[in-house]
Design an enzyme around this catalytic site. Sequence first.
Site, mmCIF file in Angstrom:
data_model
loop_
_atom_site.group_PDB
_atom_site.id
_atom_site.type_symbol
_atom_site.label_atom_id
_atom_site.label_comp_id
_atom_site.label_asym_id
_atom_site.label_seq_id
_atom_site.Cartn_x
_atom_site.Cartn_y
_atom_site.Cartn_z
ATOM 1 N N GLU A 1 40.143 -46.866 63.474
ATOM 2 C CA GLU A 1 38.747 -47.313 63.299
ATOM 3 C C GLU A 1 38.166 -46.405 62.227
ATOM 4 O OE1 GLU A 1 37.309 -49.822 64.992
ATOM 5 O OE2 GLU A 1 39.091 -50.198 66.188
ATOM 6 N N SER B 1 37.688 -40.996 59.210
ATOM 7 C CA SER B 1 37.562 -41.464 57.834
ATOM 8 C C SER B 1 38.838 -42.207 57.394
ATOM 9 C CB SER B 1 37.324 -40.270 56.919
ATOM 10 O OG SER B 1 38.435 -39.397 57.001
ATOM 11 N N CYS C 1 29.469 -45.427 61.227
ATOM 12 C CA CYS C 1 30.464 -46.225 60.495
ATOM 13 C C CYS C 1 29.892 -47.588 60.175
ATOM 14 C CB CYS C 1 31.724 -46.367 61.324
ATOM 15 S SG CYS C 1 31.440 -47.101 62.935
ATOM 16 N N LYS D 1 41.168 -35.529 71.538
ATOM 17 C CA LYS D 1 40.957 -34.455 70.559
ATOM 18 C C LYS D 1 39.605 -34.747 69.919
ATOM 19 C CE LYS D 1 41.145 -33.037 66.741
ATOM 20 N NZ LYS D 1 39.916 -32.521 66.106
ATOM 21 N N GLU E 1 31.864 -44.233 50.720
ATOM 22 C CA GLU E 1 31.115 -44.432 51.951
ATOM 23 C C GLU E 1 29.946 -43.442 51.974
ATOM 24 O OE1 GLU E 1 33.000 -43.348 55.689
ATOM 25 O OE2 GLU E 1 31.735 -44.780 56.747
HETATM 26 P P1 NAD Z 1 37.415 -37.259 60.025
HETATM 27 O O1 NAD Z 1 38.428 -38.272 59.620
HETATM 28 O O2 NAD Z 1 37.225 -36.076 59.200
HETATM 29 O O3 NAD Z 1 37.721 -36.732 61.494
HETATM 30 C C1 NAD Z 1 37.892 -37.596 62.590
HETATM 31 C C2 NAD Z 1 38.796 -36.927 63.620
HETATM 32 O O4 NAD Z 1 40.108 -36.825 63.058
HETATM 33 C C3 NAD Z 1 38.383 -35.508 63.988
HETATM 34 O O5 NAD Z 1 38.643 -35.270 65.349
HETATM 35 C C4 NAD Z 1 39.305 -34.659 63.130
HETATM 36 O O6 NAD Z 1 39.525 -33.372 63.639
HETATM 37 C C5 NAD Z 1 40.575 -35.495 63.176
HETATM 38 N N1 NAD Z 1 41.496 -35.240 62.067
HETATM 39 C C6 NAD Z 1 41.205 -34.881 60.799
HETATM 40 N N2 NAD Z 1 42.339 -34.731 60.082
HETATM 41 C C7 NAD Z 1 43.363 -35.025 60.926
HETATM 42 C C8 NAD Z 1 44.769 -35.050 60.778
HETATM 43 N N3 NAD Z 1 45.362 -34.735 59.632
HETATM 44 N N4 NAD Z 1 45.540 -35.388 61.848
HETATM 45 C C9 NAD Z 1 44.956 -35.712 63.034
HETATM 46 N N5 NAD Z 1 43.622 -35.693 63.234
HETATM 47 C C10 NAD Z 1 42.833 -35.360 62.199
HETATM 48 O O7 NAD Z 1 36.071 -38.100 60.219
HETATM 49 P P2 NAD Z 1 34.624 -37.521 60.593
HETATM 50 O O8 NAD Z 1 34.042 -36.924 59.366
HETATM 51 O O9 NAD Z 1 34.699 -36.724 61.844
HETATM 52 O O10 NAD Z 1 33.872 -38.884 60.964
HETATM 53 C C11 NAD Z 1 33.249 -39.675 60.043
HETATM 54 C C12 NAD Z 1 34.129 -40.845 59.658
HETATM 55 O O11 NAD Z 1 34.481 -41.606 60.814
HETATM 56 C C13 NAD Z 1 33.411 -41.809 58.742
HETATM 57 O O12 NAD Z 1 34.278 -42.237 57.727
HETATM 58 C C14 NAD Z 1 33.049 -42.950 59.666
HETATM 59 O O13 NAD Z 1 32.814 -44.168 59.012
HETATM 60 C C15 NAD Z 1 34.226 -42.994 60.570
HETATM 61 N N6 NAD Z 1 33.890 -43.701 61.797
HETATM 62 C C16 NAD Z 1 34.450 -44.928 62.032
HETATM 63 C C17 NAD Z 1 34.093 -45.645 63.182
HETATM 64 C C18 NAD Z 1 34.671 -47.010 63.471
HETATM 65 O O14 NAD Z 1 34.565 -47.463 64.601
HETATM 66 N N7 NAD Z 1 35.277 -47.671 62.515
HETATM 67 C C19 NAD Z 1 33.174 -45.102 64.073
HETATM 68 C C20 NAD Z 1 32.618 -43.856 63.784
HETATM 69 C C21 NAD Z 1 32.990 -43.157 62.643
#
Ligand code: NAD
Length: 487
Positions: free
Chosen positions: A249, A228, A283, A174, A388
């Site tokens: 992650e 996130s 991240c 997804k 963040e």
């Molecule tokens: P996000 O959490 O908004 O979305 C991430 C994914 O989760 C998307 O595909 C989104 O559609 C999905 N999602 C959102 N709500 C959901 C739910 N209720 N149920 C299931 N899926 C859901 O994050 P973002 O804004 O796309 O990405 C940025 C974040 O990701 C930052 O916090 C960043 O630090 C983190 N990140 C972490 C790593 C790591 O390896 N630790 C790597 C890259 C990014």
Amino acid sequence: MAQMYINGEWVDAQSGETYEIRNPANREVVDTVPLGGEADARAAVRAAQRAFPQWADKSPDARAELLRKGIEAVREHAKEIAALLTAEQGKPLFEAHGELNHFLHGMEFYAGLASKIRGAQVPLPDTLSKHAYGLVVKRPVGVSVGIVPWNFPLTLMGTKVGPALIAGSPIIIKPAETTPLATLKVIGLLNEAGLPPGVLQCVTGPGPTVGEALVCDPAVRRVALTGSSETGRRVMQLAGPDFKRVTLELGGSDPMIVCPDANIRKAVSGAVIGRYWNAGQQCLAVKRLYLFEDIYDQFMDGLLKKVGNYRVGDPTTRPEKPFIRMGPLHTARQREEVEAQLADALDKGARLLIGGKRPDDPALQNGFFFEPAVVVDVPRDSKLVTEEVFGPVLPVWKVKSLDEAIELANDSPWGLGSSIWTQNMAWANRAIREIEAGVTWVNQIHFGYDELPFGGVKASGIGHEHGPEAVDYYLENKGAVFGGLDW
Ligand code: NAD
């Protein structure tokens, strides 16, 4: 119009609904994609269930062979995929190529690992029978779901697809709502190489609907989320009642410590790439920089010169050297959030040394551009520290000692990456032992190597991706016992 990939076919959403993907550099429509819903998620899970026995039954070499064919097909389309990634995500073209190469390297790593997964033979006490022994048998966990964010759509998809497929587990990806296009292209190519229908699928649409439908389906046994911390909490709550295997992650606020004996030139480069790559939307970006007093002035000179070399603008073009391209932030909301975080620090007394505003160039007004910033005198209770910061703003502090630096480094809800720049082995070892983070880089840019497990502590998540360790999350360790020689 793009379509989703379910059960070996390109399909529309069952509802027929679609939505637009817009280019963050100019807000033009790049393509439209299906607005997937619960019914589409269900269809993908059922197809994965059907595919599972056949995929689990394939030999590791056969799985690796199919993966390698797919990798070659993706490589042949590198230009087209990188262009798509730039158009939907906003990163400069050379960074998009970098991401694709990283993805390919990771997939090759896992294809090579397929035949090296092994369990164990365990001698057992002879209480019940003499010469009894145990086996640890590795079995694929089953239908898996990988939820990917928008900042590195391809590499973070690869860290899920590679381990799942070699383990024998089908996986449904997804992608983030805003970055499905390069992902769909890559997933199509990997499938065309000969994967059976249902082994690798992609469902597009919003997290709260299609993402949750995937996470909640009882047939899904494994959920890998990169996103996130807030989404991580939600996904864990949803997956918990059915005891699904979850890795998260999540976000980070990586500290970087520069000691008086560091190679300053390299450390400056490390800070610049660490903070500003992908317009700071990483991240593991350097989000808090701690400089020893003795080298503060020299470091800041070098830092401000390099940051001054950034030219925000069209991510499909490159400025003349020594200038460096920075693309737009990914969305309007992303830019507003970074602006609000910076404004909060400035309100509380911080000083802006460079950048930190939207560019004046009229040609850039349709994109979400933001000039990279360096800021000092940032109070510890400002949002640049407590939240963040997912954009190109670098707060810098002076420190007097390693004790102080490590204390400040640990004063954060997150614990993803961290780095120390020093020639002093004792100090490096202290940083490795004492900084609360999943990784500490010593004299090295913050970067996730395919070979090494990567994952955070505290609000940065649980579990690991990358490395052979990642495969274990797509496998079950089944115990078996052979009785002794008297049977
Ligand atoms: P996000 O959490 O908004 O979305 C991430 C994914 O989760 C998307 O595909 C989104 O559609 C999905 N999602 C959102 N709500 C959901 C739910 N209720 N149920 C299931 N899926 C859901 O994050 P973002 O804004 O796309 O990405 C940025 C974040 O990701 C930052 O916090 C960043 O630090 C983190 N990140 C972490 C790593 C790591 O390896 N630790 C790597 C890259 C990014």
